[in-house]
Motif scaffolding. Structure first.
Motif, PDB file in Angstrom:
ATOM      1  N   TYR A 227       0.834  -1.203   0.000  1.00  0.00           N
ATOM      2  CA  TYR A 227       0.000   0.000   0.000  1.00  0.00           C
ATOM      3  C   TYR A 227       0.869   1.253   0.000  1.00  0.00           C
ATOM      4  O   TYR A 227       0.697   2.155  -0.821  1.00  0.00           O
ATOM      5  CB  TYR A 227      -0.926  -0.027   1.221  1.00  0.00           C
ATOM      6  CG  TYR A 227      -1.807   1.194   1.387  1.00  0.00           C
ATOM      7  CD1 TYR A 227      -3.107   1.200   0.898  1.00  0.00           C
ATOM      8  CD2 TYR A 227      -1.340   2.332   2.041  1.00  0.00           C
ATOM      9  CE1 TYR A 227      -3.926   2.317   1.059  1.00  0.00           C
ATOM     10  CE2 TYR A 227      -2.142   3.449   2.209  1.00  0.00           C
ATOM     11  CZ  TYR A 227      -3.436   3.431   1.714  1.00  0.00           C
ATOM     12  OH  TYR A 227      -4.235   4.537   1.877  1.00  0.00           O
ATOM     13  N   TYR A 228       1.816   1.323   0.930  1.00  0.00           N
ATOM     14  CA  TYR A 228       2.690   2.501   1.010  1.00  0.00           C
ATOM     15  C   TYR A 228       3.528   2.659  -0.249  1.00  0.00           C
ATOM     16  O   TYR A 228       3.735   3.774  -0.746  1.00  0.00           O
ATOM     17  CB  TYR A 228       3.607   2.390   2.227  1.00  0.00           C
ATOM     18  CG  TYR A 228       2.985   2.862   3.515  1.00  0.00           C
ATOM     19  CD1 TYR A 228       2.417   4.125   3.620  1.00  0.00           C
ATOM     20  CD2 TYR A 228       2.971   2.053   4.644  1.00  0.00           C
ATOM     21  CE1 TYR A 228       1.846   4.566   4.803  1.00  0.00           C
ATOM     22  CE2 TYR A 228       2.409   2.484   5.840  1.00  0.00           C
ATOM     23  CZ  TYR A 228       1.844   3.737   5.905  1.00  0.00           C
ATOM     24  OH  TYR A 228       1.274   4.174   7.072  1.00  0.00           O
ATOM     25  N   LYS A 229       4.035   1.558  -0.766  1.00  0.00           N
ATOM     26  CA  LYS A 229       4.861   1.612  -1.976  1.00  0.00           C
ATOM     27  C   LYS A 229       4.063   2.184  -3.140  1.00  0.00           C
ATOM     28  O   LYS A 229       4.532   3.076  -3.862  1.00  0.00           O
ATOM     29  CB  LYS A 229       5.370   0.219  -2.319  1.00  0.00           C
ATOM     30  CG  LYS A 229       6.236   0.161  -3.569  1.00  0.00           C
ATOM     31  CD  LYS A 229       6.707  -1.258  -3.845  1.00  0.00           C
ATOM     32  CE  LYS A 229       7.536  -1.317  -5.122  1.00  0.00           C
ATOM     33  NZ  LYS A 229       7.980  -2.707  -5.406  1.00  0.00           N
ATOM     34  N   ASP A 230       2.852   1.676  -3.332  1.00  0.00           N
ATOM     35  CA  ASP A 230       2.025   2.116  -4.465  1.00  0.00           C
ATOM     36  C   ASP A 230       1.622   3.583  -4.322  1.00  0.00           C
ATOM     37  O   ASP A 230       1.661   4.346  -5.297  1.00  0.00           O
ATOM     38  CB  ASP A 230       0.779   1.237  -4.580  1.00  0.00           C
ATOM     39  CG  ASP A 230       1.111  -0.187  -4.989  1.00  0.00           C
ATOM     40  OD1 ASP A 230       2.232  -0.412  -5.505  1.00  0.00           O
ATOM     41  OD2 ASP A 230       0.267  -1.075  -4.794  1.00  0.00           O
ATOM     42  N   TYR A 231       1.225   3.982  -3.118  1.00  0.00           N
ATOM     43  CA  TYR A 231       0.801   5.374  -2.917  1.00  0.00           C
ATOM     44  C   TYR A 231       1.986   6.329  -3.028  1.00  0.00           C
ATOM     45  O   TYR A 231       1.861   7.423  -3.597  1.00  0.00           O
ATOM     46  CB  TYR A 231       0.101   5.525  -1.557  1.00  0.00           C
ATOM     47  CG  TYR A 231      -1.377   5.231  -1.618  1.00  0.00           C
ATOM     48  CD1 TYR A 231      -2.318   6.244  -1.481  1.00  0.00           C
ATOM     49  CD2 TYR A 231      -1.843   3.930  -1.832  1.00  0.00           C
ATOM     50  CE1 TYR A 231      -3.672   5.988  -1.537  1.00  0.00           C
ATOM     51  CE2 TYR A 231      -3.197   3.654  -1.894  1.00  0.00           C
ATOM     52  CZ  TYR A 231      -4.114   4.681  -1.744  1.00  0.00           C
ATOM     53  OH  TYR A 231      -5.455   4.420  -1.824  1.00  0.00           O
ATOM     54  N   THR A 232       3.137   5.949  -2.510  1.00  0.00           N
ATOM     55  CA  THR A 232       4.324   6.798  -2.617  1.00  0.00           C
ATOM     56  C   THR A 232       4.748   6.955  -4.066  1.00  0.00           C
ATOM     57  O   THR A 232       5.114   8.061  -4.500  1.00  0.00           O
ATOM     58  CB  THR A 232       5.474   6.208  -1.783  1.00  0.00           C
ATOM     59  OG1 THR A 232       5.072   6.105  -0.416  1.00  0.00           O
ATOM     60  CG2 THR A 232       6.710   7.094  -1.872  1.00  0.00           C
ATOM     61  N   ASN A 233       4.687   5.886  -4.835  1.00  0.00           N
ATOM     62  CA  ASN A 233       5.049   5.961  -6.253  1.00  0.00           C
ATOM     63  C   ASN A 233       4.129   6.898  -7.020  1.00  0.00           C
ATOM     64  O   ASN A 233       4.577   7.636  -7.907  1.00  0.00           O
ATOM     65  CB  ASN A 233       5.033   4.570  -6.882  1.00  0.00           C
ATOM     66  CG  ASN A 233       6.243   3.754  -6.495  1.00  0.00           C
ATOM     67  OD1 ASN A 233       7.271   4.298  -6.099  1.00  0.00           O
ATOM     68  ND2 ASN A 233       6.141   2.439  -6.605  1.00  0.00           N
ATOM     69  N   GLU A 234       2.843   6.898  -6.698  1.00  0.00           N
ATOM     70  CA  GLU A 234       1.915   7.818  -7.356  1.00  0.00           C
ATOM     71  C   GLU A 234       2.239   9.263  -6.986  1.00  0.00           C
ATOM     72  O   GLU A 234       2.162  10.161  -7.826  1.00  0.00           O
ATOM     73  CB  GLU A 234       0.468   7.482  -6.969  1.00  0.00           C
ATOM     74  CG  GLU A 234      -0.064   6.203  -7.577  1.00  0.00           C
ATOM     75  CD  GLU A 234      -0.170   6.280  -9.087  1.00  0.00           C
ATOM     76  OE1 GLU A 234      -0.450   7.368  -9.625  1.00  0.00           O
ATOM     77  OE2 GLU A 234       0.035   5.235  -9.745  1.00  0.00           O
ATOM     78  N   MET A 235       2.622   9.487  -5.749  1.00  0.00           N
ATOM     79  CA  MET A 235       2.966  10.838  -5.308  1.00  0.00           C
ATOM     80  C   MET A 235       4.222  11.348  -6.011  1.00  0.00           C
ATOM     81  O   MET A 235       4.350  12.547  -6.285  1.00  0.00           O
ATOM     82  CB  MET A 235       3.190  10.838  -3.794  1.00  0.00           C
ATOM     83  CG  MET A 235       3.514  12.194  -3.196  1.00  0.00           C
ATOM     84  SD  MET A 235       3.618  12.153  -1.399  1.00  0.00           S
ATOM     85  CE  MET A 235       4.987  11.022  -1.158  1.00  0.00           C
ATOM     86  N   LEU A 236       5.144  10.441  -6.340  1.00  0.00           N
ATOM     87  CA  LEU A 236       6.422  10.829  -6.932  1.00  0.00           C
ATOM     88  C   LEU A 236       6.353  11.061  -8.432  1.00  0.00           C
ATOM     89  O   LEU A 236       7.288  11.611  -9.015  1.00  0.00           O
ATOM     90  CB  LEU A 236       7.482   9.755  -6.636  1.00  0.00           C
ATOM     91  CG  LEU A 236       7.889   9.614  -5.172  1.00  0.00           C
ATOM     92  CD1 LEU A 236       8.812   8.421  -4.991  1.00  0.00           C
ATOM     93  CD2 LEU A 236       8.561  10.880  -4.668  1.00  0.00           C
TER      94      LEU A 236
END
Length: 275
Positions: A227-236
Motif C-alpha cells: 500500500y505505502y509503496k504504491d501510494y508513494t510511487n503515485e505521489m512521486l
C-alpha cells in the motif's frame, strides 16, 4: 470557543515557538483563521515559522467518464469533502457548487435561507490566505455517479445535499477495514486537483496508511508495505492534468488493446485466405 482555542495556540507559540517551526492548527478542522492571524502578527517575525492546516480528502472518480452528470457528481464529491474547508482558506468562500446545491435543497424544504452559512465580506478577507502550507490526509477513492435525493423537512443532510452515490470496484484489493480500499491512482489525481484548484500550494501528506487484512501472531506486513509503496510511487510521478491522466491511464491502454485485437483478426483473415 474560537477565542479559547486562540489563547491556547498563542501560549503554544510563546512556549515552544523557538523550537517548533511548523504548526498545524487542526487535523480535520472546525476553526482556524484566527490562530493563523495571531501567529502572523505576533510571532512570525521573531520565530520564522509556518502555520497550516490538515484536511482529509478522498478522491471521487466518475463512474462513466463520458457522462457529464457523473463528471459533475465526482467534482461535487471532492468539493463537498476537501473543498468545504480548503476553498474558503484559499479563495475566501465556500465552493460555488456547495452554495448552489445546499441553497436549492434549503428552498425545497421551505427554508427562507440556505442551511450553509454565508460569509460576510470582512470574513472572506479574514479567512482567505490563512495557510502557509496544506496538510492532506488521504486514504482511499470512490467511484461516483449522479443520484437525486428528494428534499423534505428533516430529511436533508450533508450526504443528501450532494445528490450522488458512492461505489467501489470489486477488483480493488480487499480492505483491512470495510471502508478502506487501496486505490493509489486516486491519490495522484487528488494531488493534481489541489495543485490546480489552489494554485500549487506547499503540501505535506499528514495522514496515509492502511489497516492489516488478517490477524497475525508474527510479522506479516506485506499488505501494508505494498500500500505505502504504491501510494508513494503515485505521489512521486510528474504532475499531469486530469485530462492527460485520463489519456495516458485509460485511453492509451484501451487503444493499444483494440489495435492488438484488430491485428489478430486481420492476421487470422490473411491466414485463412492463404490456406
Amino acid at each position: 470557543m474560537v477565542n479559547y482555542f486562540n489563547e491556547f495556540a498563542n501560549l503554544c507559540f510563546e512556549r515552544f515557538g523557538n523550537r517548533v517551526k511548523y504548526w498545524i492548527t487542526f487535523n480535520n478542522p472546525w476553526a482556524h483563521a484566527k490562530v493563523w492571524h495571531t501567529y502572523d502578527t505576533k510571532w512570525r517575525g521573531k520565530q520564522k515559522g509556518l502555520v497550516g492546516i490538515s484536511l482529509s480528502g478522498d478522491w471521487g472518480e466518475p463512474v462513466d467518464i463520458s457522462n457529464q452528470k457523473d463528471i459533475e457528481a465526482a467534482e461535487r464529491y471532492v468539493q463537498f469533502y476537501m473543498g468545504w474547508f480548503a476553498t474558503p482558506i484559499f479563495h475566501g468562500d465556500y465552493p460555488q457548487v456547495m452554495k448552489d446545491f445546499i441553497g436549492r435543497k434549503s428552498a425545497q424544504q421551505g427554508l427562507g435561507t440556505s442551511r450553509l452559512p454565508t460569509f460576510s465580506s470582512q470574513e472572506k478577507s479574514y479567512v482567505k490566505g490563512t495557510c502557509d502550507f496544506l496538510g492532506i490526509g488521504h486514504f482511499t477513492t470512490r467511484y461516483i455517479t449522479q443520484k437525486n435525493y428528494q428534499s423534505g423537512r428533516g430529511s436533508s443532510s450533508y450526504f443528501t445535499d450532494r445528490d450522488l452515490a458512492e461505489l467501489v470496484d470489486p477488483r480493488w484489493p480487499d480492505p483491512g477495514s470495510e471502508w478502506l480500499y487501496a486505490v493509489p491512482w486516486g491519490f495522484r489525481r487528488l494531488l493534481n486537483f489541489v495543485k490546480a484548484q489552489y494554485k500549487n500550494p506547499m503540501i505535506y501528506v499528514t495522514e496515509n496508511g492502511v489497516s492489516e487484512k488478517i490477524m497475525c501472531t508474527e510479522l506479516c506486513d506485506d499488505w501494508r508495505i505494498q500500500y505505502y509503496k504504491d501510494y508513494t510511487n503515485e505521489m512521486l510521478k510528474d504532475p499531469l492534468t486530469s485530462h492527460m491522466e485520463m489519456v495516458t491511464e485509460v485511453v492509451v491502454p484501451t487503444v493499444c488493446t483494440l489495435c492488438i485485437l484488430l491485428s489478430a483478426v486481420f492476421l487470422m483473415f490473411l491466414l485463412r485466405r492463404h490456406n
